[in-house]
Design a protein around this motif. Structure first.
Motif, PDB file in Angstrom:
ATOM      1  N   TYR A 116       0.861  -1.174   0.000  1.00 25.77           N
ATOM      2  CA  TYR A 116       0.000   0.000   0.000  1.00 25.77           C
ATOM      3  C   TYR A 116       0.900   1.226   0.000  1.00 25.77           C
ATOM      4  O   TYR A 116       2.097   1.144   0.299  1.00 25.77           O
ATOM      5  N   CYS A 117       0.335   2.393  -0.341  1.00 25.71           N
ATOM      6  CA  CYS A 117       1.120   3.617  -0.509  1.00 25.71           C
ATOM      7  C   CYS A 117       0.630   4.695   0.454  1.00 25.71           C
ATOM      8  O   CYS A 117      -0.568   4.804   0.735  1.00 25.71           O
ATOM      9  N   LEU A 118       1.570   5.494   0.918  1.00 24.03           N
ATOM     10  CA  LEU A 118       1.295   6.731   1.641  1.00 24.03           C
ATOM     11  C   LEU A 118       1.770   7.885   0.777  1.00 24.03           C
ATOM     12  O   LEU A 118       2.912   7.890   0.312  1.00 24.03           O
ATOM     13  N   VAL A 119       0.885   8.855   0.554  1.00 27.42           N
ATOM     14  CA  VAL A 119       1.187   9.995  -0.311  1.00 27.42           C
ATOM     15  C   VAL A 119       1.118  11.250   0.543  1.00 27.42           C
ATOM     16  O   VAL A 119       0.098  11.516   1.206  1.00 27.42           O
ATOM     17  N   PHE A 120       2.180  12.026   0.534  1.00 26.85           N
ATOM     18  CA  PHE A 120       2.237  13.253   1.330  1.00 26.85           C
ATOM     19  C   PHE A 120       3.297  14.166   0.750  1.00 26.85           C
ATOM     20  O   PHE A 120       4.091  13.777  -0.122  1.00 26.85           O
ATOM     21  N   LEU A 121       3.266  15.404   1.219  1.00 22.48           N
ATOM     22  CA  LEU A 121       4.274  16.395   0.839  1.00 22.48           C
ATOM     23  C   LEU A 121       5.295  16.512   1.965  1.00 22.48           C
ATOM     24  O   LEU A 121       4.938  16.693   3.127  1.00 22.48           O
TER      25      LEU A 121
ATOM     26  N   THR B  35      -3.419   4.594   0.114  1.00 21.60           N
ATOM     27  CA  THR B  35      -4.144   3.763  -0.838  1.00 21.60           C
ATOM     28  C   THR B  35      -4.615   2.491  -0.145  1.00 21.60           C
ATOM     29  O   THR B  35      -4.255   2.202   0.991  1.00 21.60           O
ATOM     30  N   GLU B  36      -5.429   1.731  -0.870  1.00 18.93           N
ATOM     31  CA  GLU B  36      -5.877   0.472  -0.316  1.00 18.93           C
ATOM     32  C   GLU B  36      -4.762  -0.573  -0.400  1.00 18.93           C
ATOM     33  O   GLU B  36      -3.822  -0.437  -1.177  1.00 18.93           O
TER      34      GLU B  36
ATOM     35  N   VAL C 217       5.987   9.538  -2.178  1.00 19.48           N
ATOM     36  CA  VAL C 217       5.124   8.355  -2.211  1.00 19.48           C
ATOM     37  C   VAL C 217       5.920   7.229  -1.565  1.00 19.48           C
ATOM     38  O   VAL C 217       6.947   6.787  -2.099  1.00 19.48           O
ATOM     39  N   ALA C 218       5.481   6.770  -0.393  1.00 23.00           N
ATOM     40  CA  ALA C 218       6.162   5.712   0.358  1.00 23.00           C
ATOM     41  C   ALA C 218       5.357   4.431   0.236  1.00 23.00           C
ATOM     42  O   ALA C 218       4.161   4.410   0.518  1.00 23.00           O
ATOM     43  N   LEU C 219       5.994   3.361  -0.181  1.00 25.37           N
ATOM     44  CA  LEU C 219       5.359   2.054  -0.347  1.00 25.37           C
ATOM     45  C   LEU C 219       5.723   1.178   0.846  1.00 25.37           C
ATOM     46  O   LEU C 219       6.899   1.051   1.203  1.00 25.37           O
TER      47      LEU C 219
ATOM     48  N   ILE D  44       9.044  -0.693   1.794  1.00 29.16           N
ATOM     49  CA  ILE D  44       9.555  -1.197   0.518  1.00 29.16           C
ATOM     50  C   ILE D  44      10.482  -0.171  -0.113  1.00 29.16           C
ATOM     51  O   ILE D  44      11.572  -0.493  -0.574  1.00 29.16           O
ATOM     52  N   GLY D  45      10.063   1.072  -0.141  1.00 27.64           N
ATOM     53  CA  GLY D  45      10.872   2.131  -0.719  1.00 27.64           C
ATOM     54  C   GLY D  45      10.064   3.408  -0.866  1.00 27.64           C
ATOM     55  O   GLY D  45       8.870   3.464  -0.544  1.00 27.64           O
ATOM     56  N   CYS D  46      10.712   4.446  -1.367  1.00 26.56           N
ATOM     57  CA  CYS D  46      10.085   5.758  -1.503  1.00 26.56           C
ATOM     58  C   CYS D  46      10.393   6.344  -2.878  1.00 26.56           C
ATOM     59  O   CYS D  46      11.382   5.985  -3.530  1.00 26.56           O
ATOM     60  N   VAL D  47       9.529   7.248  -3.260  1.00 25.93           N
ATOM     61  CA  VAL D  47       9.720   8.051  -4.474  1.00 25.93           C
ATOM     62  C   VAL D  47       9.607   9.512  -4.072  1.00 25.93           C
ATOM     63  O   VAL D  47       8.600   9.910  -3.450  1.00 25.93           O
TER      64      VAL D  47
END
Length: 577
Positions: A435-440, A456-457, A484-486, A498-501
């Motif tokens: 799942y993903c976490l999206v933030f600034l 995300t789900e 975006v962190a997975l 898992i990793g980040c973008v």
């Protein structure tokens, strides 16, 4: 041996010519013969013991000679090498005994039931030692191959040669060579050899014999003179101990807390008690006035006090008596000193923390007062929502512009997390539940994430998940990058990263649509596992609503002036269509 007697003959048989009872013996002659054999056996054993002890004495003599040659720089290399390598040799001997005795036991278990030389562990050790020194396959090859399976015999033999002979023996040589090289490096290059020293001894002896006594004093005569002069004088050790005892100060008295009181401090305490009140007050004032004096000058002033012999002896006696009673181990003294320093450090930290706490409370009261004054006296259009002290300080560092509009939204980022591919397996029994976490991300020093975070789900056991999740994130003053962190969902322990973008906001142009695959980064994970992992993002950066309206008004054409040609753009070129 002097009491040993031997008869010319011992006729044991009673009648050698008898036709019956041919082996009938004479009891007395038989007893004499057996006593003779016993004495011969005892003499033989004594001779064997004597020869063995003599051989040991010869070996010890050789060792003693090598030890006595230690005075010579080059002849003492052997003994000094053994002494330097003694610690390593002891450890090697212990390890060698374990391996060697282990192989002896294995050989006894495998081949002892048929091979004579391995019938017990002791004989097996002797056999292996002889084979180690002089390897001879003809003595064991056929018997050992018949006593055990051929593969077991070959495994036993070649592993023994590899480990014991090729590895352990070379380790032994390496220990000796390393110690020899170290001792050899300590010998000066111009050190005389054994031949040179023998030549000097012979030449000195020849000079003693040839030159007259009035022109040369022989070494023997010189030694006699020195010994005659030394008679009646104490030894060097006694003189050194007496000198140290008479000149060295006594050990200080150790008090709890790492405080030590020596003879000098004790003199000062006794002198202070003898002073009257006026002199004491004057000395205290002088200390306050001259507090900047150097430590050496203070020691010289304190040592200028003259004491007579009885008082000095009394003080030394007190210090010696109580120093023995209060003697503390050096390690314990260091631990006590360290504990005192830690306590003092903790006190200072608590004091600083208390001061910072009071300062923070004071600044909070000042902030509240300023906010009340501003809300009371400023016009309604200039009033803003009060901020906390930390935000005010950050705005002050950022500049006047940030002080005017500290919390204003500066745009919007529309993000669509489409999908991901080639995610690594994070668990042993299953694939990955991403799942993903999206933030600034804000500036370093503020907070790790922004005020708004979306999730995300969760996709069960999917290395190529598809989300197609849309989010809108407000761009604040301190926002610097879209992150975006997975994560991998774990029901037992905490979720695994898992990793980040990271996409810097400076790389996103307003109104420009970005549709790309971004690589997933994780410095704590092997690059081989994550090198193919990517996430598909669609990003659009929108300006603030007020800025967008200003931009829209500034870009609208003048319909009255150019109604024919440019009017159509006003209806179809709006920013929010």
């Amino acid at each position: 041996v002097s009491g040993f007697e031997m008869n010319p003959a011992y006729p044991i048989l009673a009648d050698p010519s008898a036709k019956a009872r041919l082996f009938a013996t004479d009891a007395q002659n038989e007893k004499d013969y057996l006593d003779f054999m016993y004495e011969i056996q005892a003499a033989s054993d004594a001779l064997a013991s004597y020869v063995s002890v003599s051989s040991i004495c010869v070996v010890l003599f050789v060792i003693r000679v090598l030890k006595n040659l230690d005075f010579q720089a080059r002849m003492g290399l052997v003994t000094r090498t053994l002494a330097a390598a003694m610690s390593d040799l002891c450890h090697f001997a212990f390890l060698f005994f374990i391996v060697f005795f282990g192989y002896a036991m294995v050989g006894h278990l495998l081949f002892g039931h048929q091979f004579e030389w391995m019938k017990d562990p002791g004989v097996s050790c002797v056999f292996l030692f002889f084979q180690l020194v002089a390897f001879d396959p003809t003595q064991f090859w056929i018997e050992m191959t018949h006593a055990a399976p051929e593969w077991a015999f070959h495994l036993y033999l070649w592993s023994f040669l590899l480990i014991v002979f090729f590895i352990l023996f070379n380790v032994l040589l390496a220990i000796l060579i390393d110690a020899y090289a170290g001792i050899k490096a300590e010998i000066p290059e111009d050190a005389p050899g054994f031949g040179d020293e023998m030549a000097s001894v012979i030449s000195a002896r020849v000079a003693d014999l040839c030159m007259p006594a009035d022109r040369r004093v022989s070494d023997k005569r010189f030694k006699e003179l020195l010994e005659a002069h030394k008679n009646g004088l104490p030894s060097t050790d006694v003189l050194r101990d007496a000198l140290v005892t008479s000149t060295a100060p006594p050990e200080p008295i150790c008090l709890p807390g790492g405080i030590s009181v020596d003879a000098h401090v004790l003199r000062s305490l006794i002198k202070e008690k003898e002073e009257d009140a006026h002199a004491k007050e004057r000395r205290r004032s002088s200390i306050r006035v001259y507090s900047a004096l150097d430590d050496i000058q203070q020691d010289e002033q304190q040592q200028s006090v003259v004491w007579d012999g009885e008082e000095e002896e009394m003080i030394n006696d007190v210090v010696q008596r109580y120093s023995k009673l209060s003697m503390v181990d050096s390690e314990k003294l260091e631990q006590d000193t360290l504990s005192i320093l830690q306590v003092e450090h903790l006190k200072r930290e608590l004091a600083m923390y208390r001061c910072a706490q009071r300062l923070h409370d004071t600044m909070g009261h000042i902030e509240e007062s300023i906010d009340r004054l501003a809300l009371e006296h400023l016009p309604p259009e200039e009033r803003t929502v009060p901020q906390d002290f930390g935000a005010v300080q950050a705005n002050a560092q950022a500049g006047p512009a940030s002080m005017k509009a500290p919390d204003r939204v500066r745009g919007i980022v529309r993000v669509t997390v489409v999908e991901a591919r080639h995610l690594p397996s994070m668990d042993v029994l299953r694939s990955v539940d991403p799942y993903c976490l999206v933030f600034l991300t804000e500036r370093i020093g503020e907070s790790t994430t922004g005020e708004v975070t979306f999730r995300t789900e969760e996709k069960k056991a999917e290395r190529h998940p598809v989300w197609n999740a849309d989010f809108e994130l407000p761009i604040m003053r301190n926002s610097t990058a879209l992150t975006v962190a997975l994560f991998d969902k774990d029901n037992i322990s905490k979720d695994d990263l898992i990793g980040c973008v990271h996409v810097p906001l400076t790389d996103l142009e307003e109104w420009k649509h970005t549709d790309e695959w971004f690589p997933i980064l994780n410095p704590n994970m092997s690059h081989r596992r994550i090198k193919r992992s990517e996430v598909h993002l669609k990003i659009t950066r929108l300006p603030d609503a007020s800025e967008a309206s200003v931009r829209q008004e500034s870009n609208l054409p003048n319909i009255i002036e150019d109604a024919a040609g440019e009017g159509s753009r006003a209806s179809g070129g709006g920013l929010f269509d």
